[in-house]
Write an enzyme that holds these catalytic residues in place. Structure first.
Site, short mmCIF file in Angstrom:
data_model
loop_
_atom_site.label_atom_id
_atom_site.label_comp_id
_atom_site.label_asym_id
_atom_site.label_seq_id
_atom_site.Cartn_x
_atom_site.Cartn_y
_atom_site.Cartn_z
N HIS A 169 -13.70 73.20 11.96
CA HIS A 169 -14.86 72.40 12.39
C HIS A 169 -15.06 72.54 13.90
O HIS A 169 -16.19 72.66 14.38
CB HIS A 169 -14.63 70.92 12.07
CG HIS A 169 -14.83 70.54 10.64
ND1 HIS A 169 -15.97 70.87 9.93
CD2 HIS A 169 -14.04 69.83 9.78
CE1 HIS A 169 -15.87 70.38 8.69
NE2 HIS A 169 -14.72 69.74 8.58
N HIS B 283 -7.74 73.15 9.30
CA HIS B 283 -9.03 72.71 8.77
C HIS B 283 -9.90 72.10 9.87
O HIS B 283 -11.06 72.51 10.06
CB HIS B 283 -8.78 71.68 7.65
CG HIS B 283 -10.03 71.07 7.08
ND1 HIS B 283 -10.55 71.42 5.86
CD2 HIS B 283 -10.87 70.11 7.58
CE1 HIS B 283 -11.65 70.72 5.63
NE2 HIS B 283 -11.87 69.91 6.65
N GLU B 284 -9.35 71.14 10.58
CA GLU B 284 -10.14 70.48 11.63
C GLU B 284 -10.49 71.45 12.75
O GLU B 284 -11.55 71.34 13.37
CB GLU B 284 -9.41 69.26 12.17
CG GLU B 284 -9.15 68.17 11.14
CD GLU B 284 -10.40 67.72 10.39
OE1 GLU B 284 -11.51 67.82 10.96
OE2 GLU B 284 -10.27 67.28 9.24
N HIS C 170 -16.72 75.65 14.88
CA HIS C 170 -18.14 75.57 14.55
C HIS C 170 -18.91 74.90 15.69
O HIS C 170 -20.02 75.32 16.04
CB HIS C 170 -18.30 74.78 13.25
CG HIS C 170 -19.58 75.03 12.53
ND1 HIS C 170 -19.94 74.34 11.38
CD2 HIS C 170 -20.62 75.87 12.77
CE1 HIS C 170 -21.12 74.76 10.95
NE2 HIS C 170 -21.56 75.69 11.78
#
Length: 682
Positions: free
Chosen positions: A477, A473-474, A480
């Site tokens: 980010h 998940h991290e 991104h």
């Protein structure tokens, strides 16, 4: 002051590899002078723009404003990242000092009438300016930011707005500092070995190490997730589960120096008053205007739709656990501190699945390599360890990230384990955002911060499947931020609405347990054996179990957030009474507490997610739909789909409206059916 500035590493060229912050040279006494210098420089730049007598141009007003605070941004990024990941009493004191000063500085910019007049003049004739799409978005963002921060208010209202912003800045700092202190303060110290019954050997060993480090005998358990969550799941001693759970859900609720109830009441009231000053019905209306949801009514519509689907599932799960308790014949009724324990037992009974048995296959180092494998397969990225580079703590590792043409994409810091100087949870942040300057693309410096179990004397750091998913998940980010390819830092990477920012992170979770990915990293840390297919099947079958609980506890917190932030400006509340009424209104069952109760709801009271905690589930509609595109292509690494996601989502930052970006990728709006399928709530 002159000598201080000369010797201050924050005010000099860093002269470090990749121009990363020179952490080892920065001392506490450097921060306040650096903040002062950064604000002074920006004020000077702002005055130059505002004092121009020529008609405004995009270059001399908008671009100049975007560049005006570069030094201040650099100082802030170092300081505020460290107050989250490696704080100290000295940094916390500086944080309390600087918060109102920075709030005033921001107000001085947003309430500068001459500056706003130039921006408004450009905004009013933007159609004639022949701007690029990104330039138009930057102009629009500045104009709306000024209006939403009081530029159109009269002098008296602007003065009141300044007072509110000052108070809000102090309250949010206090809330977060209280929560960190409270989390570090509590311990459950066990001295009788019989009280360890049911706990995995790895957790017992970690607890013994924790006690030793604290200078105590026995086994020490804390409120950090890596300690409390497995304790609640496995501890046979019910009274101890109750004790630590009660401490967990009552953090900052003891009427002492760490109590957050008054801060919650003041934050809610001040936010409501600020929204009303600016002409909005509530704080949520103010916040959501710039999000995908647009209104709290639209966000609540999704939350209620999912609540209606999830609550009956959670109630059925509670019945299954109560039936198991009844068979034990102790006459006990299911309570909130029993849920994790009996959910695990029902899961084992129904699926013959034990999450603890999977830990040996999820060695942290291997999960990291699996993550790197996915990033390479999807986007051609490679990660190269860096040894001689400044880091802010000895446990932090650094990587150079390159593309398939061996060109630099950015730097990545990884910081994995809990410590008293680090707040709880997991997050991605940046020390430098991507942009484009006269020399070309400025490579971003991105950091992933987590709180995973430490290695012990006999084992490396072994993750649960949930923790492995958190790392993916991290990393979403991080991608991104790393793959951003825009001109202006203000629109770079994760500079997108809250209910869109979780799309890149949550979509990455889908790859974590795919067979093609697991075979790369899910190998037993001792034998090297690949995780058996039978275990994987059990894990996937068991995934949808307890989704009623997971969805309900999350939605309860999201609805609580919305309740706080749709308050009228004249409403005074007592937080615990207000929380109780909000939960009764939606029919929350007593066996499940909201994921975050008011006094420790850091996301919304000191973490930037006020009126935005719903964003995770809103983005899950997007990520479930987005991953379905790979499924439909018949290849989870389909090059065309991956390229489209990179070009239309990851590279674009905040340069276009989120729904436009999503439609460019998917050729249609997202469908909620994929989320319901994914969670087993259909």
């Amino acid at each position: 002051m002159e000598q201080t500035i000369i010797l201050n590493p924050l005010l000099q060229a860093y002269n470090t590899p990749f121009d990363v912050p020179p952490f080892g040279r920065i001392a506490h006494e450097h921060y306040l002078p650096a903040f002062e210098a950064g604000m002074k420089e920006q004020c000077k730049n702002i005055e130059l723009i505002a004092s121009l007598t020529t008609p405004p141009s995009f270059t001399d007003t908008v671009e100049a404003l975007e560049k005006s605070g570069k030094l201040l941004r650099n100082v802030s990024s170092v300081f505020f990242n460290l107050t989250s990941a490696n704080t100290s009493p000295e940094l916390e004191e500086i944080s309390r000092q600087i918060a109102p000063v920075l709030a005033k500085h921001a107000d001085d910019i947003y309430l500068n009438a001459a500056l706003f007049a130039r921006i408004k003049a450009l905004y009013d004739r933007q159609d004639a300016l022949q701007l690029t799409g990104e330039q138009s978005k930057l102009l629009e963002k500045f104009y709306k930011d000024f209006v939403r921060n009081g530029a159109n208010l009269d002098a008296a209202k602007q003065e009141r707005l300044r007072e509110i912003n000052k108070d809000l800045s102090l309250l949010t700092v206090r809330f977060g500092q209280n929560l960190l202190a409270e989390t570090n303060h509590y311990e459950l110290l066990i001295t009788d070995q019989q009280d360890l019954a049911g706990l995995p050997a790895s957790l017992v060993e970690a607890a013994a190490l924790s006690a030793k480090e604290a200078g105590k005998e026995g086994w020490r358990f804390t409120l950090h997730n890596a300690s409390i969550m497995p304790f609640l799941q496995y501890a046979d001693q019910r009274h101890l589960r109750k004790e630590i759970y009660t401490a967990y859900i009552n953090r900052c609720n003891h009427n002492d120096e760490r109590d957050n109830k008054e801060s919650v009441a003041q934050l809610a009231a001040l936010r409501a008053e600020k929204a009303a000053l600016l002409g909005y019905a509530s704080h949520a209306h103010l916040v959501l205007e710039e999000n995908m949801a647009k209104t709290p009514e639209k966000a609540n519509e999704l939350l209620q739709q999912l609540w209606t689907a999830a609550l009956p599932v959670a109630k059925q799960e509670a019945k299954e656990m109560q039936a198991l308790m009844d068979r034990a014949g102790k006459g006990e009724q299911l309570e909130a501190w029993d849920w994790f324990y009996y959910a695990d037992k029902v899961r084992k009974e129904k699926y013959n699945y034990d999450a603890e048995a999977l830990r040996p296959y999820f060695k942290l180092d291997n999960v990291r390599e699996g993550l790197f494998f996915v990033a390479k397969k999807l986007y051609g990225l490679t990660f190269h360890p860096l040894k001689d580079i400044p880091v802010y703590h000895e446990e932090v590792s650094a990587y150079e990230v390159k593309d398939d043409k061996n060109q630099l994409i950015g730097l990545l810091y990884l910081d994995f384990h809990p410590r008293s100087s680090k707040r709880g949870g997991a997050w991605m942040t940046s020390y430098r955002k991507q942009s484009i300057d006269e020399n070309g693309r400025v490579a971003p410096i991105i950091s992933i911060v987590c709180n995973f179990s430490r290695p012990t004397n006999t084992q490396p750091s072994l993750l649960t499947p949930d923790e492995a998913e958190t790392l993916f998940h991290e990393a979403g980010h991080a991608l991104h931020g790393l793959l951003s390819n825009v001109t202006y830092e203000m629109l770079s990477g994760t500079a997108v609405p809250r209910d869109f920012v979780e799309l890149p992170s949550q979509v990455m979770e889908h790859w974590a347990f795919e067979p093609e990915v697991l075979e790369q990293y899910a190998k037993h840390y001792e034998t090297g054996e690949l995780i058996p297919a039978s275990l994987v099947e059990k894990m996937k079958a068991a995934f949808k179990f307890n989704q009623g609980f997971a969805t309900v506890e999350y939605l309860a917190a999201s609805l609580l957030d919305m309740s706080y932030h749709t308050l009228a400006p004249d409403r005074t509340i007592e937080p615990l009474v207000f929380e109780k009424e909000a939960m009764e209104k939606i029919g929350q069952i007593p066996e499940i507490a909201p994921r975050y109760r008011s006094t420790y709801f850091q996301h919304i009271f000191s973490g930037g997610y006020s009126a935005g905690y719903y964003s995770y589930i809103w983005s899950e509609v997007l990520d479930s739909d987005a991953f379905a595109a790979f499924r439909e292509a018949g290849n989870i690494f389909d090059p065309a789909i991956a390229t489209s996601f990179r070009k239309n989502i990851l590279e674009k930052g905040g340069t276009e409206e989120p729904m436009q970006l999503y439609i460019a990728f998917r050729k249609r709006e997202p469908d909620v059916k994929y989320l319901l399928q994914h969670r087993g709530l259909e």
